[in-house]
Scaffold this motif. Structure first.
Motif, PDB file in Angstrom:
ATOM      1  N   VAL A   1     -67.660 -22.237  57.493  1.00 32.81           N
ATOM      2  CA  VAL A   1     -67.282 -23.185  58.539  1.00 32.81           C
ATOM      3  C   VAL A   1     -65.903 -22.816  59.067  1.00 32.81           C
ATOM      4  CG1 VAL A   1     -66.372 -24.851  56.842  1.00 32.81           C
ATOM      5  CG2 VAL A   1     -66.995 -25.631  59.141  1.00 32.81           C
ATOM      6  N   GLY A   2     -65.765 -22.809  60.400  1.00 33.18           N
ATOM      7  CA  GLY A   2     -64.495 -22.508  61.036  1.00 33.18           C
ATOM      8  C   GLY A   2     -63.731 -23.784  61.341  1.00 33.18           C
ATOM      9  N   VAL A   3     -62.418 -23.776  61.061  1.00 31.00           N
ATOM     10  CA  VAL A   3     -61.615 -24.979  61.276  1.00 31.00           C
ATOM     11  C   VAL A   3     -60.365 -24.657  62.080  1.00 31.00           C
ATOM     12  CG1 VAL A   3     -62.431 -26.027  59.140  1.00 31.00           C
ATOM     13  CG2 VAL A   3     -60.310 -24.719  59.111  1.00 31.00           C
TER      14      VAL A   3
ATOM     15  N   GLU B   1     -72.147 -22.093  48.076  1.00 27.00           N
ATOM     16  CA  GLU B   1     -70.692 -22.086  48.195  1.00 27.00           C
ATOM     17  C   GLU B   1     -70.326 -22.379  49.637  1.00 27.00           C
ATOM     18  OE1 GLU B   1     -67.825 -18.553  49.221  1.00 27.00           O
ATOM     19  OE2 GLU B   1     -68.486 -18.351  47.144  1.00 27.00           O
ATOM     20  N   LEU B   2     -69.251 -23.131  49.822  1.00 26.34           N
ATOM     21  CA  LEU B   2     -68.717 -23.370  51.159  1.00 26.34           C
ATOM     22  C   LEU B   2     -67.443 -22.558  51.334  1.00 26.34           C
ATOM     23  CD1 LEU B   2     -68.866 -24.942  53.848  1.00 26.34           C
ATOM     24  CD2 LEU B   2     -67.406 -26.677  52.776  1.00 26.34           C
ATOM     25  N   ARG B   3     -67.405 -21.746  52.377  1.00 26.56           N
ATOM     26  CA  ARG B   3     -66.196 -20.979  52.692  1.00 26.56           C
ATOM     27  C   ARG B   3     -65.593 -21.527  53.980  1.00 26.56           C
ATOM     28  NH1 ARG B   3     -65.484 -14.702  51.606  1.00 26.56           N
ATOM     29  NH2 ARG B   3     -65.693 -15.665  49.551  1.00 26.56           N
ATOM     30  N   VAL B   4     -64.372 -22.042  53.885  1.00 24.99           N
ATOM     31  CA  VAL B   4     -63.670 -22.619  55.026  1.00 24.99           C
ATOM     32  C   VAL B   4     -62.711 -21.565  55.565  1.00 24.99           C
ATOM     33  CG1 VAL B   4     -62.272 -24.538  55.832  1.00 24.99           C
ATOM     34  CG2 VAL B   4     -63.809 -24.862  53.883  1.00 24.99           C
ATOM     35  N   MET B   5     -62.784 -21.274  56.880  1.00 25.87           N
ATOM     36  CA  MET B   5     -62.011 -20.181  57.463  1.00 25.87           C
ATOM     37  C   MET B   5     -61.224 -20.648  58.683  1.00 25.87           C
ATOM     38  SD  MET B   5     -64.679 -16.975  57.110  1.00 25.87           S
ATOM     39  CE  MET B   5     -63.330 -15.779  57.230  1.00 25.87           C
ATOM     40  N   ALA B   6     -60.037 -20.075  58.831  1.00 23.94           N
ATOM     41  CA  ALA B   6     -59.188 -20.356  59.993  1.00 23.94           C
ATOM     42  C   ALA B   6     -58.580 -19.065  60.492  1.00 23.94           C
ATOM     43  CB  ALA B   6     -58.085 -21.350  59.622  1.00 23.94           C
ATOM     44  N   ALA B   7     -58.443 -18.947  61.804  1.00 28.46           N
ATOM     45  CA  ALA B   7     -57.788 -17.797  62.421  1.00 28.46           C
ATOM     46  C   ALA B   7     -56.462 -18.254  63.023  1.00 28.46           C
ATOM     47  CB  ALA B   7     -58.671 -17.195  63.508  1.00 28.46           C
TER      48      ALA B   7
END
Length: 264
Positions: free
Chosen positions: A8-10, A33-39
């Motif tokens: 998921v992108g945040v 698994e949940l992978r939380v990603m930010a740029a």
């Protein structure tokens, strides 16, 4: 076989918060698994209490909040987070190569860097190699069927995804074919409905029916989204993987009243 990671992108926006909640609940249902990603932009200052607050620090703060939101929504899941410099779209598209699903909010807002042409949600929905969910509108996990937009041509991925989600959510599938009625006969003959039979056998717990609706597909599916748990459609590529989403999917991303699933 379902892969064991949901991405998921945040960016700190309300749209991202909704996406995190949806993705966390989905990860719990799947045991994923949940992978939380930010740029973030490497050299950029963010207005805040400190004039020296950097974009990287802003992204880290967004990740911390998102992880807390994910655990609040689904305490049992494993959550990992990652902030990377650069644009959000390539980051999420790359992450999609090892994910079962990528989840994004309905439009770009806040601190998630977006390429100049179009929103994060539409670009990721177009380019990612896995299923993409754009979370928008309502997303009550206890209300409404899974609506599948089925055109009778290469719709296996759409129908399969709709049955899978309906089974996980303990709800029904409405497979909708939209077109122009040209005569008195029912355009939805027994052969078309029989296309659902293999999926009925694989998911015997899911009640499904198929119907033909006279009209324009984008308008019909937007209308159906008002009472749906989610709407599942397929990408339109014209022979080139990821070339375009198509008018139906694009309109749904702008107007749907529930999450939109782009099935692959």
């Amino acid at each position: 076989m379902i892969k064991s990671r949901i991405v998921v992108g945040v960016d700190g926006s309300d749209h991202a918060t909704a996406a995190v909640g949806w993705a966390a609940a989905e990860a719990s249902r799947r045991g994923a698994e949940l992978r939380v990603m930010a740029a973030y932009y490497r050299e950029r200052s963010i207005p805040g209490p400190s004039a020296k607050r950097t974009a990287e620090e802003h992204a880290a703060e967004n990740l911390r909040r998102a992880v807390a939101q994910a655990h609040a929504a689904a305490p049992d899941i494993e959550v990992r987070c990652l902030a990377l410099p650069g644009y959000a779209v390539p980051m999420l598209v790359h992450a999609a190569e090892e994910a079962a699903m990528v989840v994004v909010g309905s439009r770009h807002e806040g601190g998630l860097p977006v390429l100049p042409f179009g929103s994060v949600s539409s670009q990721v929905a177009t380019q990612a190699k896995c299923c993409v969910v754009v979370v928008r509108g309502h997303y009550d996990p206890e209300a409404g069927p899974v609506v599948a937009g089925v055109d009778g041509n290469g719709s296996s991925a759409v129908v399969g995804r709709a049955f899978e989600e309906a089974s996980l959510h303990h709800t029904d599938v409405q497979a909708v074919t939209v077109g122009e009625r040209t005569g008195p006969d029912d355009p939805l003959d027994a052969g078309l409905d029989a296309e659902l039979d293999p999926w009925r056998e694989k998911y015997p717990d899911v009640h499904a029916h198929r119907e033909f609706v006279d009209g324009r597909a984008d308008k019909v599916l937007v209308q159906r989204s008002r009472a749906a748990r989610m709407v599942v459609v397929g990408p339109r590529t014209h022979g080139y993987e990821g070339l375009m989403l198509g008018s139906i999917g694009s309109r749904l991303l702008r107007r749907s009243s529930c999450p939109v699933v782009i099935a692959r």
